[in-house]
Design a protein around this motif. Structure first.
Motif, mmCIF file in Angstrom:
data_model
loop_
_atom_site.group_PDB
_atom_site.id
_atom_site.type_symbol
_atom_site.label_atom_id
_atom_site.label_comp_id
_atom_site.label_asym_id
_atom_site.label_seq_id
_atom_site.Cartn_x
_atom_site.Cartn_y
_atom_site.Cartn_z
ATOM 1 N N GLU A 108 -4.669 19.354 18.642
ATOM 2 C CA GLU A 108 -4.187 17.954 18.795
ATOM 3 C C GLU A 108 -4.985 16.879 18.323
ATOM 4 O OE1 GLU A 108 -0.472 18.998 21.533
ATOM 5 O OE2 GLU A 108 -2.381 18.669 22.361
ATOM 6 N N THR A 109 -6.196 16.937 19.042
ATOM 7 C CA THR A 109 -7.020 15.652 18.690
ATOM 8 C C THR A 109 -7.704 15.985 17.513
ATOM 9 O OG1 THR A 109 -8.704 16.953 20.216
ATOM 10 C CG2 THR A 109 -7.582 15.494 21.362
ATOM 11 N N GLU A 110 -7.827 16.864 16.792
ATOM 12 C CA GLU A 110 -8.553 17.217 15.717
ATOM 13 C C GLU A 110 -7.366 16.617 14.535
ATOM 14 O OE1 GLU A 110 -9.636 21.169 15.279
ATOM 15 O OE2 GLU A 110 -11.250 20.892 16.604
ATOM 16 N N LEU A 111 -6.072 17.253 14.762
ATOM 17 C CA LEU A 111 -5.051 16.605 13.870
ATOM 18 C C LEU A 111 -4.887 15.134 13.655
ATOM 19 C CD1 LEU A 111 -2.708 17.123 12.106
ATOM 20 C CD2 LEU A 111 -1.361 17.320 14.207
ATOM 21 N N TYR A 112 -4.956 14.460 14.898
ATOM 22 C CA TYR A 112 -4.795 13.021 15.143
ATOM 23 C C TYR A 112 -6.065 12.280 14.432
ATOM 24 C CZ TYR A 112 -0.441 12.578 17.151
ATOM 25 O OH TYR A 112 0.908 12.928 17.531
ATOM 26 N N VAL B 112 0.882 -1.323 -0.072
ATOM 27 C CA VAL B 112 0.115 -0.036 -0.105
ATOM 28 C C VAL B 112 0.898 1.242 0.113
ATOM 29 C CG1 VAL B 112 -1.824 1.338 1.266
ATOM 30 C CG2 VAL B 112 -1.897 -1.173 1.160
ATOM 31 N N ALA B 113 0.263 2.291 -0.775
ATOM 32 C CA ALA B 113 1.206 3.547 -0.951
ATOM 33 C C ALA B 113 0.583 4.423 0.348
ATOM 34 C CB ALA B 113 1.117 4.139 -2.150
ATOM 35 N N TYR B 114 1.259 5.090 1.294
ATOM 36 C CA TYR B 114 0.762 5.758 2.248
ATOM 37 C C TYR B 114 0.741 7.037 1.789
ATOM 38 C CZ TYR B 114 1.571 2.255 5.815
ATOM 39 O OH TYR B 114 1.831 1.038 6.654
ATOM 40 N N ASP B 115 -0.349 7.700 2.125
ATOM 41 C CA ASP B 115 -0.836 9.245 2.110
ATOM 42 C C ASP B 115 0.069 9.869 3.166
ATOM 43 O OD1 ASP B 115 -2.307 9.167 0.099
ATOM 44 O OD2 ASP B 115 -3.855 8.629 0.839
ATOM 45 N N VAL B 116 0.046 9.157 4.483
ATOM 46 C CA VAL B 116 0.420 9.903 5.475
ATOM 47 C C VAL B 116 1.605 8.683 6.079
ATOM 48 C CG1 VAL B 116 0.234 10.791 8.032
ATOM 49 C CG2 VAL B 116 -1.310 11.153 6.166
ATOM 50 N N ALA B 117 2.932 9.158 6.345
ATOM 51 C CA ALA B 117 3.838 8.078 6.917
ATOM 52 C C ALA B 117 3.457 7.603 8.113
ATOM 53 C CB ALA B 117 5.267 8.807 6.961
ATOM 54 N N PRO B 118 3.598 6.274 8.310
ATOM 55 C CA PRO B 118 3.367 5.529 9.817
ATOM 56 C C PRO B 118 4.190 5.968 10.674
ATOM 57 C CG PRO B 118 3.931 3.884 8.295
ATOM 58 C CD PRO B 118 3.937 5.305 7.302
ATOM 59 N N SER B 119 4.460 7.110 10.986
ATOM 60 C CA SER B 119 5.571 7.446 11.959
ATOM 61 C C SER B 119 5.855 6.874 13.432
ATOM 62 C CB SER B 119 5.819 9.080 12.264
ATOM 63 O OG SER B 119 5.827 9.772 10.879
ATOM 64 N N HIS B 120 4.425 6.671 13.869
ATOM 65 C CA HIS B 120 4.352 6.115 15.213
ATOM 66 C C HIS B 120 3.040 5.780 15.634
ATOM 67 C CE1 HIS B 120 2.469 9.651 16.898
ATOM 68 N NE2 HIS B 120 3.328 10.423 16.306
ATOM 69 N N GLY B 121 2.677 4.960 16.466
ATOM 70 C CA GLY B 121 1.500 4.603 16.917
ATOM 71 C C GLY B 121 0.832 5.393 17.806
ATOM 72 N N PHE B 122 -0.673 5.625 17.801
ATOM 73 C CA PHE B 122 -1.424 6.660 18.722
ATOM 74 C C PHE B 122 -2.552 5.807 18.967
ATOM 75 C CE2 PHE B 122 -1.960 7.944 14.442
ATOM 76 C CZ PHE B 122 -3.367 8.250 14.445
ATOM 77 N N TRP B 123 -3.317 6.234 20.279
ATOM 78 C CA TRP B 123 -4.471 5.943 20.477
ATOM 79 C C TRP B 123 -5.446 7.187 20.662
ATOM 80 C CZ3 TRP B 123 -6.268 0.863 23.349
ATOM 81 C CH2 TRP B 123 -5.380 0.077 23.006
ATOM 82 N N LEU B 124 -6.369 7.202 20.124
ATOM 83 C CA LEU B 124 -7.447 8.421 20.071
ATOM 84 C C LEU B 124 -8.739 7.994 20.789
ATOM 85 C CD1 LEU B 124 -7.908 11.538 19.279
ATOM 86 C CD2 LEU B 124 -8.727 10.447 17.063
ATOM 87 N N ARG C 2 -7.886 13.389 11.993
ATOM 88 C CA ARG C 2 -7.622 13.588 10.426
ATOM 89 C C ARG C 2 -6.376 12.457 9.749
ATOM 90 N NH1 ARG C 2 -7.381 19.118 11.533
ATOM 91 N NH2 ARG C 2 -5.181 19.100 10.971
ATOM 92 N N ILE C 3 -5.543 12.340 10.739
ATOM 93 C CA ILE C 3 -4.560 11.495 10.450
ATOM 94 C C ILE C 3 -5.148 9.913 10.496
ATOM 95 C CG2 ILE C 3 -2.330 10.453 11.323
ATOM 96 C CD1 ILE C 3 -1.368 13.381 11.967
ATOM 97 N N PHE C 4 -5.881 9.699 11.540
ATOM 98 C CA PHE C 4 -6.355 8.396 11.675
ATOM 99 C C PHE C 4 -7.137 8.149 10.401
ATOM 100 C CE2 PHE C 4 -9.226 5.165 12.823
ATOM 101 C CZ PHE C 4 -8.620 4.047 13.402
ATOM 102 N N ALA C 5 -8.117 9.101 10.129
ATOM 103 C CA ALA C 5 -9.124 8.862 9.029
ATOM 104 C C ALA C 5 -8.326 8.645 7.540
ATOM 105 C CB ALA C 5 -10.040 10.132 9.048
ATOM 106 N N GLN C 6 -7.161 9.354 7.380
ATOM 107 C CA GLN C 6 -6.489 9.084 6.109
ATOM 108 C C GLN C 6 -5.608 7.649 6.203
ATOM 109 O OE1 GLN C 6 -4.238 13.068 6.762
ATOM 110 N NE2 GLN C 6 -4.526 12.868 4.386
ATOM 111 N N LEU C 7 -5.266 7.352 7.399
ATOM 112 C CA LEU C 7 -4.596 5.779 7.544
ATOM 113 C C LEU C 7 -5.734 4.945 7.473
ATOM 114 C CD1 LEU C 7 -2.150 6.674 10.546
ATOM 115 C CD2 LEU C 7 -1.532 5.907 8.066
ATOM 116 N N ALA C 8 -7.172 5.012 8.003
ATOM 117 C CA ALA C 8 -7.920 4.253 7.790
ATOM 118 C C ALA C 8 -8.593 4.022 6.583
ATOM 119 C CB ALA C 8 -8.807 4.526 8.900
ATOM 120 N N THR C 9 -8.400 4.858 5.707
ATOM 121 C CA THR C 9 -9.204 4.754 4.389
ATOM 122 C C THR C 9 -8.106 4.887 3.138
ATOM 123 O OG1 THR C 9 -9.257 7.406 4.239
ATOM 124 C CG2 THR C 9 -11.068 6.058 5.459
#
Length: 285
Positions: free
Chosen positions: A244-248, A210-222, A250-257
């Motif tokens: 910060e919560t809004e940013l993460y 899979v080609a990433y839109d956002v690099a998987p720099s580190h794990g996180f829990w929202l 958006r990042i989760f949504a990009q990774l998840a889709t």
């Protein structure tokens, strides 16, 4: 700057202001407090986090004791954001799992991204043990691993509560990194297959192709829209500012889709393929 760095720098600036209002130089205040002058400089420039005692003696020396409570409140906010593992684990591994249990009980929607290892809520006991043993080797905390494993597995009861929702996104590397023996990992992969079928659990796997839109720099829990938890080697970061919560989010949504991510049967197929590779690591009978 992260919010943690900003908070530490802001606290340091307030300490500097108190020193300057008292007409002390850095060296003069250091002499009064019996500290190396470098400590005063580090605190003022946000390169070191003060202790409660540091703040109390600082305000006393600068005749600003009326500022003590406000500075201590800022320090506690900072400590919420940045909790060093060495300090957090002084009471053992289990106590941290108990805190997480209490936090999870208040959370209704979990969004979790992990690029390296299986999230705690999805771990089997033996996999969890290897994770805790790694922490034990790093921080010298080994006396309550059994209790920590038991508490982590107990936490997983929330997976079966219909009012809770869980969306996990893992990289394919999580399925293949050799962080435990093959027999343990095979059991863990089987557990992932089972949990992926729960009605309130959504499990996505980002395959190697899979080609990433956002690099998987580190794990996180929202956790809901209230808090982001990030684990580093040295500390647990708790980020709670709306931006910060809004940013993460958006990042989760990009990774998840991301185009090519696998869910459902496709995700279970990737898990099964990884299991086939793990069987090659089993010792010959």
């Amino acid at each position: 700057m992260s919010s943690v760095q900003e908070a530490r720098a802001a606290l340091g600036a307030l300490l500097r202001e108190l020193r300057q209002n008292a007409t002390f130089t850095v060296r003069q205040l250091a002499e009064v407090l019996g500290w190396p002058h470098s400590k005063v400089s580090k605190l003022e420039n946000g390169r070191q986090t003060p202790t409660e005692t540091d703040i109390r003696v600082w305000t006393q020396a600068t005749n600003a004791e009326h500022e003590t409570d406000g500075l201590l409140a800022r320090l506690r906010t900072l400590e919420f954001q940045h909790v060093e593992w060495q300090r957090q684990l002084t009471s053992g591994l289990k106590s941290h799992q108990v805190k997480l249990t209490e936090l999870n009980a208040r959370t209704r929607f979990f969004r979790v991204f992990e690029p390296t290892f299986v999230p705690g809520l999805l771990q089997i006991p033996d996999y969890a043990r290897f994770r805790f043993e790694q922490s034990g080797r790093v921080f010298g905390v080994r006396h309550d691993i059994d209790e920590a494993v038991y508490t982590r597995i107990q936490r997983q009861e929330i997976l079966y509560r219909p009012e809770k929702r869980f969306h996990f996104v893992l990289t394919e590397a999580v399925l293949r990194y050799r962080l435990c023996p093959a027999a343990v990992m095979l059991g863990q992969l089987d557990r992932l297959v089972s949990l992926s079928m729960l009605p309130n659990v959504k499990l996505g796997i980002i395959g190697f192709g899979v080609a990433y839109d956002v690099a998987p720099s580190h794990g996180f829990w929202l956790l809901d829209d209230d808090r982001v938890m990030v684990e580093t080697f040295s500390a647990e970061l708790n980020l709670a500012q709306p931006q910060e919560t809004e940013l993460y989010g958006r990042i989760f949504a990009q990774l998840a889709t991301v185009e090519g991510i696998s869910y459902g049967r496709e995700a279970r197929s990737l898990i099964t393929k990884a299991a086939e590779q793990w069987t090659t690591y089993l010792p010959e009978r």
